[in-house]
Design an enzyme around this catalytic site. Sequence first.
Site, PDB file in Angstrom:
ATOM      1  N   CYS A 123       0.851  -1.181   0.000  1.00 14.41           N
ATOM      2  CA  CYS A 123       0.000   0.000   0.000  1.00 14.41           C
ATOM      3  C   CYS A 123       0.897   1.246   0.000  1.00 14.41           C
ATOM      4  O   CYS A 123       1.781   1.354  -0.847  1.00 14.41           O
ATOM      5  CB  CYS A 123      -0.905  -0.110   1.223  1.00 14.41           C
ATOM      6  SG  CYS A 123      -2.330   0.926   1.260  1.00 14.41           S
ATOM      7  N   ASP A 183      -7.204  -2.321  -9.424  1.00 14.35           N
ATOM      8  CA  ASP A 183      -6.801  -1.205  -8.557  1.00 14.35           C
ATOM      9  C   ASP A 183      -6.907   0.103  -9.340  1.00 14.35           C
ATOM     10  O   ASP A 183      -6.713   0.121 -10.554  1.00 14.35           O
ATOM     11  CB  ASP A 183      -5.348  -1.431  -8.104  1.00 14.35           C
ATOM     12  CG  ASP A 183      -4.984  -0.674  -6.841  1.00 14.35           C
ATOM     13  OD1 ASP A 183      -5.698   0.273  -6.479  1.00 14.35           O
ATOM     14  OD2 ASP A 183      -3.962  -1.036  -6.225  1.00 14.35           O
ATOM     15  N   HIS A 215      -6.758  -3.370  -4.908  1.00 16.61           N
ATOM     16  CA  HIS A 215      -5.758  -2.940  -3.947  1.00 16.61           C
ATOM     17  C   HIS A 215      -5.753  -3.886  -2.748  1.00 16.61           C
ATOM     18  O   HIS A 215      -6.769  -4.491  -2.414  1.00 16.61           O
ATOM     19  CB  HIS A 215      -6.083  -1.516  -3.501  1.00 16.61           C
ATOM     20  CG  HIS A 215      -4.927  -0.787  -2.934  1.00 16.61           C
ATOM     21  ND1 HIS A 215      -3.901  -0.296  -3.706  1.00 16.61           N
ATOM     22  CD2 HIS A 215      -4.613  -0.465  -1.663  1.00 16.61           C
ATOM     23  CE1 HIS A 215      -3.026   0.301  -2.937  1.00 16.61           C
ATOM     24  NE2 HIS A 215      -3.425   0.209  -1.681  1.00 16.61           N
TER      25      HIS A 215
END
Lengths: 247, 88
Positions: A123, A183, A215
């Site tokens: 992330c 994503d 994600h």
Amino acid sequence: MSDSLSAESVRITGHDGEEIEAYLARPSHPPSRGGVVVIHHMPGYDRGTKEIVRRFGELGYDAVCPNLYWREAPGADPADAAATARAGGGVPDERLVGDVGGAAGYLRSLPSSNGKVGVIGYCSGGRQSVLAACNLDLDAAVDCYGAFVTGTPPEGFPLQVTNLVEQLPSLRAPLLGLFGNEDSHPSPEQVDELDRILTEHGKPHEFHRYDDAGHAFFATDRPSYRVAAANDGWERIVEFYGKYLGG
Amino acid sequence: MCTYATVQTTLEGSAKGPEGSWFAVTDATVYFDHPVHALAEHTLNIDFADPAKGPGARVAVELTAAAARDLLSAIQEALDSAPAELTA
């Protein structure tokens, strides 16, 4: 191969020589091994991240995760610490590089170290993994769906994040990138751009991109978890680190 | 995604926080990003906090986008239903 390991909280020297907390996992074998610096995601130095650190220990690496929010919130609940760090503007890039550099130095100082250290981040940590590999002597870097390595961050918000396009020519380590095609941050187009820039600069990299994954597909405690992508991603990581951190 | 988007505002009020104790809230951080607990990939998150009392002085809520919009409407409706002289 033994799967025995030990894990504990330790103190390491981070940016500007400041002492920060870190979570360390060490296997009992092999006697000489590589190290992995794990960069936690924006939600912080939490249980899921510590599970990842232990998994690298189980895979035969000394692994350490610096608590990037230690300065703002020593000893706080991880979610409270993450909220405090966010409200304060996030982790400055310079400090991140210093903390990862300190963690890498800590790993190399262990008697079991073979001198090789990789970095991995998830992330926001994916971007920070690339950032670290552009500024530190590391042997391998893994970017798990880091947003704003390329692309333009939103303007006018307290978190001052810039993309890394200007730093990419300085990338010093081979990069493994793991991305979900669903994503939006990073979008498939932004991953294409990263691939193109690294190719233009002759930077060794290997990207794997997964359908039916967005994600945070590695996050086992979140609805974003995708078992097929996560399982394959772990296999790619094992292969990549085996190639660059072994010996 | 990590939106990084964060909006901050100062507040005057109170919240019931850790271990059931009330505290004065001075700040709110509002952002749309990953939740810690809610079972959604992204939520509208609000931290009601008093930073002077440390990281633990915080009440956090994580709402789906639809829930956040419903809450906005409910707050507006409640304010509108009160006599104007009380909410000025």
